[in-house]
Design a protein around this motif. Structure first.
Motif, mmCIF file in Angstrom:
data_model
loop_
_atom_site.group_PDB
_atom_site.id
_atom_site.type_symbol
_atom_site.label_atom_id
_atom_site.label_comp_id
_atom_site.label_asym_id
_atom_site.label_seq_id
_atom_site.Cartn_x
_atom_site.Cartn_y
_atom_site.Cartn_z
ATOM 1 N N LYS A 1 6.889 39.668 -7.368
ATOM 2 C CA LYS A 1 7.018 40.953 -6.663
ATOM 3 C C LYS A 1 6.830 40.755 -5.171
ATOM 4 C CE LYS A 1 5.578 44.000 -10.422
ATOM 5 N NZ LYS A 1 6.856 44.751 -10.453
ATOM 6 N N ASP B 1 18.406 53.938 -3.098
ATOM 7 C CA ASP B 1 17.919 53.194 -4.264
ATOM 8 C C ASP B 1 17.209 51.907 -3.844
ATOM 9 O OD1 ASP B 1 18.800 55.093 -5.996
ATOM 10 O OD2 ASP B 1 20.688 54.098 -6.464
ATOM 11 N N ILE C 1 13.823 52.809 -2.539
ATOM 12 C CA ILE C 1 12.911 53.102 -3.664
ATOM 13 C C ILE C 1 12.433 51.802 -4.306
ATOM 14 C CG2 ILE C 1 12.823 54.081 -5.994
ATOM 15 C CD1 ILE C 1 14.676 56.318 -4.943
ATOM 16 N N GLU C 2 13.351 50.820 -4.449
ATOM 17 C CA GLU C 2 12.991 49.527 -5.042
ATOM 18 C C GLU C 2 11.926 48.820 -4.197
ATOM 19 O OE1 GLU C 2 15.155 45.301 -6.367
ATOM 20 O OE2 GLU C 2 16.309 46.866 -5.326
ATOM 21 N N GLN D 1 8.612 50.629 -4.534
ATOM 22 C CA GLN D 1 8.023 50.332 -5.854
ATOM 23 C C GLN D 1 7.263 49.012 -5.813
ATOM 24 O OE1 GLN D 1 8.565 52.336 -8.695
ATOM 25 N NE2 GLN D 1 7.389 51.010 -10.068
ATOM 26 N N ASN D 2 7.912 47.954 -5.251
ATOM 27 C CA ASN D 2 7.272 46.641 -5.149
ATOM 28 C C ASN D 2 6.028 46.699 -4.273
ATOM 29 O OD1 ASN D 2 8.734 43.965 -6.229
ATOM 30 N ND2 ASN D 2 10.258 45.574 -5.893
ATOM 31 N N LEU E 1 4.077 49.307 -3.522
ATOM 32 C CA LEU E 1 2.976 50.057 -4.126
ATOM 33 C C LEU E 1 2.300 49.266 -5.246
ATOM 34 C CD1 LEU E 1 4.648 53.554 -4.056
ATOM 35 C CD2 LEU E 1 2.411 53.046 -3.083
ATOM 36 N N GLU E 2 3.088 48.518 -6.018
ATOM 37 C CA GLU E 2 2.498 47.706 -7.090
ATOM 38 C C GLU E 2 1.616 46.600 -6.522
ATOM 39 O OE1 GLU E 2 5.792 46.460 -9.425
ATOM 40 O OE2 GLU E 2 5.998 48.392 -10.475
ATOM 41 N N ASP F 1 -2.858 55.477 -8.685
ATOM 42 C CA ASP F 1 -1.578 55.479 -9.405
ATOM 43 C C ASP F 1 -0.514 56.084 -8.481
ATOM 44 O OD1 ASP F 1 -2.562 54.399 -11.761
ATOM 45 O OD2 ASP F 1 -3.251 56.374 -12.455
ATOM 46 N N ASN G 1 3.881 57.654 -8.254
ATOM 47 C CA ASN G 1 5.143 58.047 -8.901
ATOM 48 C C ASN G 1 6.207 58.203 -7.824
ATOM 49 O OD1 ASN G 1 6.851 59.231 -11.121
ATOM 50 N ND2 ASN G 1 6.817 60.979 -9.707
ATOM 51 N N ILE G 2 7.413 57.692 -8.116
ATOM 52 C CA ILE G 2 8.557 57.848 -7.204
ATOM 53 C C ILE G 2 9.684 58.502 -7.992
ATOM 54 C CG2 ILE G 2 10.193 56.705 -5.672
ATOM 55 C CD1 ILE G 2 8.260 54.360 -5.467
ATOM 56 N N SER G 3 10.224 59.626 -7.469
ATOM 57 C CA SER G 3 11.309 60.334 -8.180
ATOM 58 C C SER G 3 12.418 60.719 -7.214
ATOM 59 C CB SER G 3 10.770 61.577 -8.882
ATOM 60 O OG SER G 3 10.227 62.490 -7.951
#
Length: 629
Positions: free
Chosen positions: A458, A478, A481-482, A485-486, A488-489, A500, A502-504
């Motif tokens: 990641k 997109d 967002i990808e 996501q990486n 935040l993880e 925690d 969430n992405i929407s």
């Protein structure tokens, strides 16, 4: 018979005015109230109208109130007009005009009273077939109302001018003015709306457009039923009778004329009765009922003589000659035929005068049009030179500002590039990289090789995406967002699952929707470090992307400690770094806004429920853009 508009305002509540009059003590107010009551009686009782106008005249002279004296003369003149005594009507209206001209005031009330007097004179002259005098007074009145912007009274003038043009057989101009009166008065003056609708219907009737005529007659009837005007209603019933005759519905025509007779008798309107009796006489002659035809012809002739109506006398004499001819009374037939010839000669003289007036009006119109064209030609040349000079000035200014804007654009592009490089530098800051690598090393030491490999993948993916994005000004949503996501993880790993997320993305957002590269990560990082990490409990970060019309909406919400609390803790290196990242992102948005010339909004809000802090929300509104494929 075409219906003129009488130059008096809509009917007042007579009883209310009489009650006020009984209590009033001020002499000038008493005079004004008597004039208002006179005005209120104009449709229902011309006798009472004249009575109160005469009282107002006496009091105004006694109190030397010249304005109310002029109004009293005006009301007296209109009352005589309704009775059919045109000579006395003009005498009193002339007296009103002289007083008002002598006052010579620029006050709106006095000027409009003068216009009302002139308009009333126009109606009287029109009924006397003196169309030149009628137009002169109407156009003088119209000028005043146009200057005072009184559309209500102007609509009445349009109608009356239309009546005159119809009387001199200029149907085109008549219809133009009637339609103008009808449209202008629809919402502000029911009386003129009804009169103009009736007159429009008559023109369509003469043109044999029966359906259109009936449509306007019905509109007029509805308005008259809602707003009392006996004289106008009586004339409308006369017009309906001619429509029914064209439709060969003689009984319906007689019913309409009987209604007209009742209305005219109730207000002693001799002018309208003269037409009503003539129409009835013609119907009964067509039915071969000679006695009834003779009866109504004589009634019409008697009124025509009393009112000195040339055309009505001519028509009545002709009809009487026809009746006596059918009765085989050749002596009386010849007598009325001779009278008809006399009246016809007078009428032809009137028609010749009308034709002369029509020709004169057309000549004046053509003269005005020629002058307008010459003035327009001169104005055109003036404008051409003006436009050329302005054009040269504008061209010079355009070239100057285009060069200035070009320089400004280059400067903005340079600034934007600098901000993008700074954003990349901050995105890959050593503190963040060190923490990520330290966390991965810990997994290796603790025999969490699978976890270490997964997070290393990641981390390397985030570094690769960051380097790729640095080459582009915009990326697809997109991909953004990808990357988030990486990121935040990895931050979850760094802070030991302290939060925690969430992405929407809403379904109506297209796949090729663009967003400036490396734009959102500083705001997400701010939400983590200053928002959820200082919490005692577990935090949550919610990222939503929406499309509303031509805007892309990015919302970053956390349930952290809030803006005020985080400000107190900004003393570490991380906070200094974050503050710099936020400032660079803000300036980048401002530069984008200027460069694209499209509105970009940024707001950071502390969420509260009364005194309780619920977190922070970052809202960014971007113009909708798409990646070209």
């Amino acid at each position: 018979m075409l219906i003129p508009a009488i130059w008096i305002s809509a009917q007042s509540a007579v009883d209310s005015l009489l009650t006020v009059l009984k209590k009033e003590k001020n002499p000038n107010q008493i005079t004004a109230l008597q004039n208002q009551i006179s005005d209120a009686y104009k449709h229902s009782d011309p006798e009472q109208m004249q009575k109160f106008a005469l009282l107002a005249l006496t009091n105004s002279r006694k109190n030397k109130n010249v304005y109310q004296e002029s109004v009293a003369y005006q009301n007296i003149g209109v009352s005589f007009f309704i009775h059919g005594d045109y000579e006395k009507a003009l005498q009193n209206l002339d007296s009103s005009e002289k007083i008002l001209l002598k006052i010579n005031s620029e006050k709106k009330e006095i000027r409009e009273t003068l216009a009302k007097t002139l308009g009333s004179k126009g109606v009287v002259y029109s009924q006397q077939n003196n169309y030149a005098a009628a137009l002169e007074n109407d156009f003088r009145a119209l000028k005043i109302y146009e200057e005072t912007k009184n559309n209500l009274q102007a609509s009445k003038l349009y109608n009356n001018i239309g009546v005159i043009y119809k009387s001199i057989d200029d149907q085109e101009k008549a219809l133009e003015y009637f339609l103008k009166a009808n449209q202008t008065s629809k919402k502000i003056n029911p009386e003129t709306f009804a009169a103009s609708a009736s007159n429009i219907g008559l023109i369509y009737l003469f043109q044999n457009k029966l359906d259109q005529a009936k449509k306007y007659f019905d509109e007029s009837l509805k308005s008259y039923q809602e707003n009392e005007n006996p004289r106008g209603l009586g004339e409308l019933y006369n017009s309906y009778s001619q429509y029914y005759i064209r439709k060969n519905q003689k009984q319906a025509a007689k019913n309409s004329l009987q209604k007209a007779e009742e209305v005219f008798l109730s207000i002693d309107d001799k002018f309208g009765l003269s037409d009503t009796y003539m129409f009835l006489a013609r119907i009964y002659l067509g039915e071969n009922d000679l006695e009834k035809s003779l009866q109504f012809s004589n009634k019409s002739l008697e009124l025509a003589k009393e009112l000195d109506l040339t055309e009505a006398r001519m028509n009545a004499e002709k009809l009487l000659s026809q009746i006596y001819d059918q009765k085989e009374d050749q002596k009386l037939a010849l007598y009325h035929l001779k009278n008809y010839d006399i009246e016809k000669e007078k009428f032809d003289a009137v028609k010749n005068e009308q034709q002369r007036l029509n020709t004169e009006l057309n000549f004046q119109y053509e003269k005005q049009q020629l002058e307008k064209r010459e003035n327009a030609s001169r104005e055109r040349l003036k404008w051409i030179f003006t436009v050329l000079i302005i054009g040269l000035l504008l061209l010079g200014l355009f070239l100057f500002y285009r060069n200035k804007e070009k320089q400004k654009t280059l400067l903005l592009q340079k600034q934007l590039t600098e901000f993008e490089h700074k954003a990349l530098h901050l995105q890959m800051n050593p503190h963040f990289v060190f923490n990520c690598l330290a966390a991965i090393s810990a997994f290796v030491v603790q025999n969490g090789k699978d976890e270490a490999i997964r997070y290393l993948a990641k981390f390397s993916k985030l570094m690769r995406l960051t380097l790729e994005f640095s080459k582009e000004s915009s990326i697809t949503l997109d991909k953004e967002i990808e990357a988030l996501q990486n990121y935040l993880e990895l931050e979850q790993l760094r802070f030991n699952n302290k939060f925690d997320f969430n992405i929407s993305k809403e379904s109506n957002i297209e796949d090729d929707t663009a967003i400036p590269s490396l734009l959102l990560q500083p705001y997400v990082e701010n939400a983590i470090i200053h928002g959820v990490v200082p919490l005692e409990d577990k935090g949550f970060i919610n990222i939503i992307f929406r499309q509303i019309e031509d805007q892309l909406i990015c919302i970053i919400t956390d349930n952290g400690v809030g803006i005020e609390q985080s400000k107190k803790k900004k003393e570490t290196f991380v906070n200094a770094h974050k503050s710099m990242a936020m400032e660079i992102s803000k300036k980048r948005l401002e530069t984008l806004e200027q460069l694209e010339n499209k509105k970009i909004e940024l707001s950071i809000t502390e969420l509260r429920d009364n005194e309780k802090i619920l977190g922070t929300q970052v809202l960014i509104k971007l113009p909708l853009e798409f990646i070209e494929k």
